[in-house]
Design an enzyme around this catalytic site. Structure first.
Site, PDB file in Angstrom:
ATOM      1  CB  CYS A 116      26.408  42.754  34.414  1.00 46.64           C
ATOM      2  SG  CYS A 116      26.121  44.458  33.887  1.00 46.64           S
ATOM      3  CG  HIS A 129      25.573  47.309  31.067  1.00 41.36           C
ATOM      4  ND1 HIS A 129      26.549  46.355  30.915  1.00 41.36           N
ATOM      5  CD2 HIS A 129      25.302  47.782  29.818  1.00 41.36           C
ATOM      6  CE1 HIS A 129      26.853  46.232  29.638  1.00 41.36           C
ATOM      7  NE2 HIS A 129      26.112  47.094  28.942  1.00 41.36           N
ATOM      8  CB  THR A 178      37.522  42.286  24.334  1.00 37.22           C
ATOM      9  OG1 THR A 178      38.014  42.406  25.662  1.00 37.22           O
ATOM     10  CG2 THR A 178      38.680  42.402  23.352  1.00 37.22           C
ATOM     11  CG  HIS A 222      30.206  46.647  32.388  1.00 37.23           C
ATOM     12  ND1 HIS A 222      29.066  46.189  33.023  1.00 37.23           N
ATOM     13  CD2 HIS A 222      30.758  47.547  33.234  1.00 37.23           C
ATOM     14  CE1 HIS A 222      28.941  46.787  34.207  1.00 37.23           C
ATOM     15  NE2 HIS A 222      29.967  47.616  34.357  1.00 37.23           N
ATOM     16  CG  HIS A 257      36.680  47.582  31.162  1.00 39.82           C
ATOM     17  ND1 HIS A 257      35.756  47.312  30.186  1.00 39.82           N
ATOM     18  CD2 HIS A 257      37.887  47.253  30.636  1.00 39.82           C
ATOM     19  CE1 HIS A 257      36.380  46.833  29.113  1.00 39.82           C
ATOM     20  NE2 HIS A 257      37.686  46.802  29.360  1.00 39.82           N
TER      21      HIS A 257
HETATM   22  P1  AMP Z   1      39.172  45.298  27.096  1.00 41.56           P
HETATM   23  O1  AMP Z   1      39.966  44.550  26.068  1.00 41.56           O
HETATM   24  O2  AMP Z   1      39.615  46.701  27.342  1.00 41.56           O
HETATM   25  O3  AMP Z   1      37.684  45.204  26.817  1.00 41.56           O
HETATM   26  O4  AMP Z   1      39.454  44.574  28.456  1.00 41.56           O
HETATM   27  C1  AMP Z   1      38.785  43.450  28.914  1.00 41.56           C
HETATM   28  C2  AMP Z   1      39.669  42.835  29.947  1.00 41.56           C
HETATM   29  O5  AMP Z   1      38.916  41.940  30.715  1.00 41.56           O
HETATM   30  C3  AMP Z   1      40.862  42.059  29.379  1.00 41.56           C
HETATM   31  O6  AMP Z   1      42.079  42.609  29.867  1.00 41.56           O
HETATM   32  C4  AMP Z   1      40.628  40.634  29.877  1.00 41.56           C
HETATM   33  O7  AMP Z   1      41.825  39.957  30.216  1.00 41.56           O
HETATM   34  C5  AMP Z   1      39.748  40.866  31.084  1.00 41.56           C
HETATM   35  N1  AMP Z   1      38.897  39.749  31.450  1.00 41.56           N
HETATM   36  C6  AMP Z   1      38.122  39.015  30.625  1.00 41.56           C
HETATM   37  N2  AMP Z   1      37.460  38.085  31.323  1.00 41.56           N
HETATM   38  C7  AMP Z   1      37.819  38.226  32.612  1.00 41.56           C
HETATM   39  C8  AMP Z   1      37.489  37.546  33.834  1.00 41.56           C
HETATM   40  N3  AMP Z   1      36.616  36.528  33.858  1.00 41.56           N
HETATM   41  N4  AMP Z   1      38.078  37.962  34.978  1.00 41.56           N
HETATM   42  C9  AMP Z   1      38.949  38.989  34.960  1.00 41.56           C
HETATM   43  N5  AMP Z   1      39.289  39.681  33.855  1.00 41.56           N
HETATM   44  C10 AMP Z   1      38.746  39.295  32.699  1.00 41.56           C
HETATM   45 ZN    ZN Z   2      27.526  45.104  32.237  1.00 37.19          ZN
END
Ligand code: AMP
Ligand code: ZN
Length: 114
Positions: A7, A46, A95, A98, A100
């Site tokens: 967000c 969200h 992790t 939100h 994605h």
């Molecule tokens: P997931 O593990 O499926 O929740 O994916 C979360 C993803 O967000 C991971 O691949 C991280 O590398 C990515 N991520 C975390 N923080 C950032 C950020 N500030 N900018 C871009 N990607 C991010």
């Molecule tokens: Zn969010």
């Protein structure tokens, strides 16, 4: 959602490398790419995970999957193919809470492993 990383990225409070944006969807480069192309695509509202999808909000997922080929064509890896991933919950390895989708391309992925 005040404490949600994605967000904050959507609002521009945390920097990101924008790949695509429209009224419903924001896409940006993953900070820890797992492939030559690794784009994170998120709904602009969200939704904490795939578990929260309903008849009302599933249009955001439809839009995300309209955007997938646009981005892949624009970046030039559509023809070779790609993998789209959603991680849901703890066992799914999610992790950021939100919803994605990871759009990964530019190399071959093995199935079922890799
Ligand atoms: P997931 O593990 O499926 O929740 O994916 C979360 C993803 O967000 C991971 O691949 C991280 O590398 C990515 N991520 C975390 N923080 C950032 C950020 N500030 N900018 C871009 N990607 C991010
Ligand atoms: Zn969010």
């Amino acid at each position: 959602m005040e404490d949600c990383l994605f967000c904050k990225i959507i609002k521009g409070e945390i920097p990101s490398t924008k790949v695509y944006e429209d009224d419903m969807v924001y896409a940006f480069n993953d900070i820890e790419p797992q492939a030559p192309y690794h784009i994170v695509i998120v709904p602009k509202i969200h939704i904490s995970s795939a578990n929260e999808l309903t008849e009302e909000n599933s249009k955001y997922v439809a839009r995300i999957f309209e955007v997938v080929p646009k981005i892949a064509k624009e970046l030039g890896f559509a023809e070779n193919g790609y993998r789209v991933i959603n991680n849901c919950g703890e066992d799914g390895g999610q992790t950021v809470k939100h919803l994605h989708f990871h759009l990964t391309g530019g190399r071959q992925f093995l199935w079922p492993a890799g």
